[in-house]
Design an enzyme around this catalytic site. Structure first.
Site, PDB file in Angstrom:
ATOM      1  N   ASP A  92      64.570  21.903 -45.535  1.00 20.78           N
ATOM      2  CA  ASP A  92      65.470  21.456 -44.471  1.00 20.78           C
ATOM      3  C   ASP A  92      65.036  22.097 -43.150  1.00 20.78           C
ATOM      4  O   ASP A  92      65.720  22.958 -42.595  1.00 20.78           O
ATOM      5  CB  ASP A  92      66.919  21.842 -44.805  1.00 20.78           C
ATOM      6  CG  ASP A  92      67.902  21.305 -43.775  1.00 20.78           C
ATOM      7  OD1 ASP A  92      67.589  20.285 -43.129  1.00 20.78           O
ATOM      8  OD2 ASP A  92      68.978  21.906 -43.601  1.00 20.78           O
TER       9      ASP A  92
ATOM     10  N   CYS B 218      65.315  15.899 -39.607  1.00 21.75           N
ATOM     11  CA  CYS B 218      66.362  15.619 -38.627  1.00 21.75           C
ATOM     12  C   CYS B 218      65.774  15.160 -37.296  1.00 21.75           C
ATOM     13  O   CYS B 218      66.460  15.145 -36.275  1.00 21.75           O
ATOM     14  CB  CYS B 218      67.254  16.849 -38.432  1.00 21.75           C
ATOM     15  SG  CYS B 218      66.396  18.290 -37.757  1.00 21.75           S
TER      16      CYS B 218
ATOM     17  N   PHE C 166      63.789  27.335 -45.023  1.00 18.78           N
ATOM     18  CA  PHE C 166      64.553  27.239 -43.776  1.00 18.78           C
ATOM     19  C   PHE C 166      66.045  27.385 -44.094  1.00 18.78           C
ATOM     20  O   PHE C 166      66.868  26.568 -43.688  1.00 18.78           O
ATOM     21  CB  PHE C 166      64.306  25.906 -43.065  1.00 18.78           C
ATOM     22  CG  PHE C 166      62.855  25.570 -42.857  1.00 18.78           C
ATOM     23  CD1 PHE C 166      62.158  26.086 -41.779  1.00 18.78           C
ATOM     24  CD2 PHE C 166      62.185  24.729 -43.746  1.00 18.78           C
ATOM     25  CE1 PHE C 166      60.812  25.772 -41.586  1.00 18.78           C
ATOM     26  CE2 PHE C 166      60.848  24.411 -43.555  1.00 18.78           C
ATOM     27  CZ  PHE C 166      60.155  24.932 -42.483  1.00 18.78           C
TER      28      PHE C 166
END
Length: 382
Positions: A284, A324, A212
């Site tokens: 990520d 996240c 990513f």
């Protein structure tokens, strides 16, 4: 305050209007912005009933937020890479629910995400222009969360002359093009700045896999840190094109980097079947859980991708893995990684916990602001 906690609404307050919140006995508690369509019916502006919610109120709040960043940046310059890009306002953590302001050089990119800041949008924009003295303010309120507030998506120029589609920023030794009009979030992952710096230190003489990669933040940091080779995966063709432009503007050799445009999950399975191995893998991914109802599904996604990555690591390799998703706590994320390590048949030790940069502070009364969590793991065969 959630709608279920409200016993009675007096009158007919409009979208974003400031209302007085009282307890069950009728005693005044706080002033907040009213959002008739949102499940979060009232977002608190202040518990100080002597304050007025007016231009001066927002002038103080914005000045406090911007001054905090400048002070902390000056104090931590030895620990932080030099940069001209930073988050200036972090919504609830700066007592401005729904307002996000990121600075990229002489351009501000703002998001007005809730009814309260939407009502004060023009005044807030004027104040930001006065405080920062930037040349451009661009809006990126084109996100789904606005629909929960009964607000339409919106993007476009707010103040100043039209900024270029790509804005160039500096982060330590690296330069990055930021697409402020169509890029993810406000155009760049500012929250990962300190973690990119750490990855650069870990990458020396390692074969790195950056999953990513988006516009190449971790990939380029790994190259400047002395990585032997970097493989960067990204599904978006536009992001890969911008990542290659970032590589070129930094005059980094193309010989040590392999760009792969495609689905990360499928590519990792292909690598597994090909018996490819890496010394450092970075995961990520974008947000897997946008609501609490999506946490279970997101957990399966996080386990799957970490399981695949752990199987691709050489003994003694390192995994830097992030989430996240605000609904996935750090404790839950650690348990997910533990389950992935068990299934992968490896032993993994946490050598460092990672979080967002100092310009994304977390208010004690809003722990949800600590949305970015990550681990650096040292991995050996079980």
């Amino acid at each position: 305050m959630y709608s279920g906690a409200i016993h009675r609404v007096v009158g007919n307050p409009t979208l974003g209007e400031t209302v007085l919140l009282k307890d069950f006995l009728g005693q005044p508690l706080a002033l907040g912005a009213y959002s008739p369509q949102s499940n979060i019916r009232i977002r608190i502006w202040t518990w100080n009933l002597d304050e007025s919610i007016d231009r001066e109120f927002f002038q103080r709040r914005l000045q406090e937020a911007v001054s905090l960043r400048q002070t902390l940046y000056n104090l931590r310059i030895a620990d932080e890479v030099e940069t001209d890009a930073m988050r200036l306002v972090h919504a609830e953590s700066d007592n401005l629910p729904g307002l996000v302001v990121d600075r990229y050089g002489d351009t501000l990119v703002v998001q007005y995400l809730t009814a309260g800041v939407e009502l004060w949008r023009e005044i807030l924009t004027d104040i930001l222009m006065e405080i920062t003295q930037v040349e451009h303010i661009y809006e990126r309120s084109d996100v789904d969360v606005r629909e929960l507030e009964g607000l339409p998506k919106r993007a476009g120029l707010l103040r100043g002359s039209a900024p270029p589609e790509r804005v160039l920023i500096q982060e330590g030794k690296l330069s990055f093009w930021v697409d402020i009009t169509k890029g993810h979030k406000t155009g760049f992952y500012l929250d990962q700045r300190p973690n990119r710096f750490k990855i650069a230190k870990l990458a020396r003489d390692r074969q790195v896999l950056d999953c990513f990669t988006y516009t190449g933040g971790f990939a380029l940091s790994s190259l400047t840190g002395g990585a032997k080779a970097v493989t960067a995966l990204e599904v978006s063709a536009d992001a890969v094109a911008l990542a290659k432009a970032n590589l070129a503007i930094n005059r980094l050799s193309t010989d040590r980097v392999e760009w792969i445009e495609g689905d990360v999950f499928q590519t990792l399975r292909k690598f597994r079947d090909q018996a490819r191995e890496f010394d450092l893998i970075i995961l990520d991914p974008p947000k897997f859980a946008h609501t609490t109802a999506q946490v279970e599904r997101a957990s399966r996604g996080y386990k799957d991708i970490n399981l695949l990555a752990l199987k691709l690591l050489r003994p003694g390799g390192l995994l830097a893995t992030f989430s996240c998703s605000g609904g996935v706590s750090e404790d839950l994320f650690q348990k997910i990684i533990f389950g992935a390590a068990l299934d992968a048949g490896v032993e993994a030790k946490i050598i460092e916990r990672l979080h967002q940069g100092f310009d994304h502070p977390v208010a004690l009364n809003f722990p949800e602001g600590a949305y970015l969590k990550g681990f650096i793991l040292s991995v050996s065969k079980s």
